[in-house]
Structures are given as C-alpha cells and as structure tokens.
Design a protein around this motif. Structure first.
Motif, short mmCIF file in Angstrom:
data_model
loop_
_atom_site.label_atom_id
_atom_site.label_comp_id
_atom_site.label_asym_id
_atom_site.label_seq_id
_atom_site.Cartn_x
_atom_site.Cartn_y
_atom_site.Cartn_z
N GLN A 1 0.88 -1.22 -0.01
CA GLN A 1 0.19 -0.01 -0.15
C GLN A 1 1.00 1.31 -0.04
N VAL A 2 0.53 2.26 -1.07
CA VAL A 2 1.41 3.41 -1.07
C VAL A 2 0.68 4.46 -0.36
N VAL A 3 1.14 5.02 0.46
CA VAL A 3 0.29 6.40 1.24
C VAL A 3 1.21 7.52 0.86
N VAL A 4 0.28 8.32 0.44
CA VAL A 4 0.90 10.01 -0.05
C VAL A 4 0.23 11.03 0.95
N ALA A 5 0.75 11.72 1.65
CA ALA A 5 0.28 12.87 2.31
C ALA A 5 0.55 14.17 1.64
N GLU A 6 -0.64 14.90 1.17
CA GLU A 6 -0.87 15.98 0.51
C GLU A 6 -1.27 17.24 1.31
N PRO A 7 -0.81 18.54 1.24
CA PRO A 7 -1.30 19.50 2.15
C PRO A 7 -2.87 19.77 1.89
N HIS A 8 -3.57 19.95 2.91
CA HIS A 8 -4.94 19.88 2.73
C HIS A 8 -5.61 21.58 2.30
N ASP A 9 -4.75 22.36 2.81
CA ASP A 9 -5.14 23.80 2.80
C ASP A 9 -3.87 24.77 2.27
N ASP A 10 -3.95 25.84 2.04
CA ASP A 10 -2.95 26.69 1.42
C ASP A 10 -1.81 26.97 2.69
N ALA A 11 -2.20 27.26 4.13
CA ALA A 11 -1.65 27.32 5.02
C ALA A 11 -0.50 26.04 5.34
N THR A 12 -1.05 24.96 5.10
CA THR A 12 0.08 23.69 5.16
C THR A 12 0.59 23.62 4.02
N GLN A 13 0.26 24.06 2.97
CA GLN A 13 0.95 24.01 1.77
C GLN A 13 2.42 25.02 1.88
N SER A 14 1.90 26.23 2.41
CA SER A 14 3.24 27.11 2.32
C SER A 14 4.18 26.63 3.61
N ARG A 15 3.63 26.41 4.83
CA ARG A 15 4.44 25.89 5.86
C ARG A 15 5.24 24.73 5.47
N TRP A 16 4.94 23.90 4.79
CA TRP A 16 5.65 22.51 4.45
C TRP A 16 6.52 23.02 3.30
N THR A 17 5.98 23.52 2.48
CA THR A 17 7.21 23.96 1.37
C THR A 17 8.24 24.64 1.94
N ALA A 18 8.01 25.60 2.68
CA ALA A 18 9.14 26.40 3.11
C ALA A 18 10.00 25.80 4.16
N PHE A 19 9.43 24.76 4.94
CA PHE A 19 10.10 23.82 5.77
C PHE A 19 11.15 23.10 4.88
N MET A 20 10.60 22.28 3.91
CA MET A 20 11.29 21.40 3.18
C MET A 20 12.34 22.09 2.40
N ARG A 21 12.17 23.39 1.82
CA ARG A 21 13.22 23.97 1.25
C ARG A 21 14.23 24.21 2.13
N GLY A 22 14.00 24.72 3.63
CA GLY A 22 15.07 25.03 4.44
C GLY A 22 15.72 23.62 4.71
N ARG A 23 15.22 22.57 4.67
CA ARG A 23 15.96 21.42 5.11
C ARG A 23 16.80 21.15 3.79
N LEU A 24 16.44 21.48 2.56
CA LEU A 24 17.34 21.07 1.52
C LEU A 24 18.45 22.04 1.51
#
Length: 281
Positions: free
Chosen positions: A250-273
């Motif tokens: 079973q493949v599980v994919v977690a996508e942002p539910h809303d714009d706020a999550t999209q923004s926070r997660w994208t910024a966080f992952m960019r910072g990790r990179l």
C-alpha cells in the motif's frame, strides 16, 4: 453440510499422493507406499496422530478452519483441492495465508520518490514501512536510523512518544491503524509474524490491546490528518492510499489539505534542502 466419511477418504487419498520430498521431509527407511505416513502428516499439520486418525476414519465432523488450512498446506493442495476440502468439512474457506512481502517493485519506489516534497511511504500487510521519501523522513522522523523491527506503523503509533506527540488526532490515528491491520491480514494469528506483532503490542500498550479487542475492520483510514510538527508547525494533510503489487503493498501519500499547510511545508522542506547543501559544502 459436512460429509465426514468423504472428508476422511479425501485426506487419505491426498496423503498417499504427497511424497516426503514434496513435503520437505527426508525419505528415510523403507516404505510400503510412496506417500506420507500418518504421523508425518500429523506433525506437518500440527495435530495429534489420534486426531488425524479419527478424521481419516470419518469419526470427526467439522474440524476447525485452522486445522483444515494446516492440512491443506501440509498436503500441498491446489486452490481447487483446498476448496473441496473445506466443502467436505462443511466450513467456509477463509483463503490461504498471505504472508507480508518485503520487496518493493521499482515503479512503486519511483512513485514514492516523485511525491517529494510531500511525504510518501510504502507499507506491506504487516504495516512495515519498506520505502519512504525525504518528505516522510521530515514528517515521521529518521526512519533509516531505526531498527527494522521498530520501522512498523503500529509500533510507531503505539510505542513511540514522538508519534503520539506528532498527531493532533492521535486517538483516531490509533483506531484507524489497528482497523487497517485487521483488514489487510485476515484472520488473527494466520501470519505468525503478525501474531507476534499483536502479542508484543498487546503487552506494551493497553490502548492497542483495547482497540484490537474491538475487532474493527477498515480497509482505509480517515482521509484528513492533523499534525503538530515540532519545526513546521500546525499542519493538515489529505492521505491518499493506493494498493500496489496486487494488494500486497500500500502506497501512502500525504498532500497539504489547505494553503497554510502548503506554505508551511514547502518552506520547511526548502529549508531542510538548503541546510543539507550547506552541510555538504
């Protein structure tokens, strides 16, 4: 309706056809017939010689599904012959035991990789995490650093404090996780590794033991997950679950539910990179 006499005759006929070599036994000593001895089949199926004798003589009606499954396995029955065995015993066939696979095909691995920066991972029937991407590491923790035994969805949810702190809706996550295990593994105890997992968790977690005793079954989980991430903050993900490898994975994919999550997660992952690149330099 069961037919004990026909069941006994069927078992005797199949035993006579099953050679020791086919059953994985050494062919020691002289044999009057090429088939399995009664004591050999009894040992392979995990029943007493007396019990098997009564079955073959038609003196025992409706053996349990577990016994029938064990006999079918020991006799190497085809799917059709197994179905006939259960029919003669007057029992519904729960199906053969499907053990959890540990290999992940290349296309499934690439699907998980392409999901980055969103978390994605692959589970087997035992709910072991087999493959994951960088997004999953950022969300669930350093999975690669864990022992393989601990890298299991049930163990993470019920025995890891970080998972309990991560999920804002932990009781729902726990409920879903247990119900999914029942849905994908079939009868409790059929897979010895699942049985061992259930025994370990029942001893380690009263919450797990209580949920397991409810016998809830759900092939999918609640689609919305809320998280308190220690670095990215408050997050809400939509979970997509996709069967792969004929339902073994079973493949599980977690996508942002809303714009706020999209923004926070994208910024966080960019910072990790960026931090990773600086560290590499």
């Amino acid at each position: 309706m069961s037919d004990p006499a026909a069941l006994g005759q069927f078992l005797q006929a199949r035993r006579a056809e099953r050679t020791p070599a086919a059953a994985g036994l050494p062919a020691w000593g002289r044999r009057r017939t090429p088939g399995l001895r009664r004591e050999e089949l009894a040992a392979l199926a995990g029943v007493s010689i007396d019990y098997l004798t009564r079955l073959e003589q038609g003196r025992h009606a409706q053996p349990s599904p577990d016994v029938l499954s064990a006999l079918a396995s020991a006799l190497g029955l085809t799917d059709a012959a197994r179905a006939h065995l259960f029919l003669l015993a007057g029992r519904p066939d729960p199906g053969p035991v499907v053990l959890a696979r540990d290999d992940v095909p290349g296309p499934v691995r690439r699907l998980v990789e392409r999901a980055d920066p969103f978390p994605a991972w692959v589970l087997n029937r035992r709910r072991d995490l087999l493959v994951w991407n960088e997004g999953a590491t950022a969300l669930l923790g350093d999975l690669a650093a864990m022992d393989a035994e601990q890298r299991n969805q049930l163990r993470l949810v019920f025995t890891t404090p970080a998972a309990r702190a991560l999920w804002a809706d932990w009781p729902l996550v726990a409920q879903d996780t247990v119900a999914q295990l029942r849905a994908v593994t079939g009868p409790a105890g059929a897979d010895p590794e699942v049985a061992a997992l259930v025994a370990d968790l029942s001893a380690a977690s009263p919450e797990f033991a209580e949920l397991w005793a409810r016998h809830d079954v759900a092939p999918a989980c609640s689609p919305l997950r809320a998280a308190h991430h220690p670095e990215a903050g408050e997050l809400r993900f939509d979970l997509g679950l996709f069967d792969a490898a004929g339902g073994d994975l079973q493949v599980v994919v977690a996508e942002p539910h809303d714009d706020a999550t999209q923004s926070r997660w994208t910024a966080f992952m960019r910072g990790r990179l960026e931090a990773g690149r600086l560290h590499a330099l």
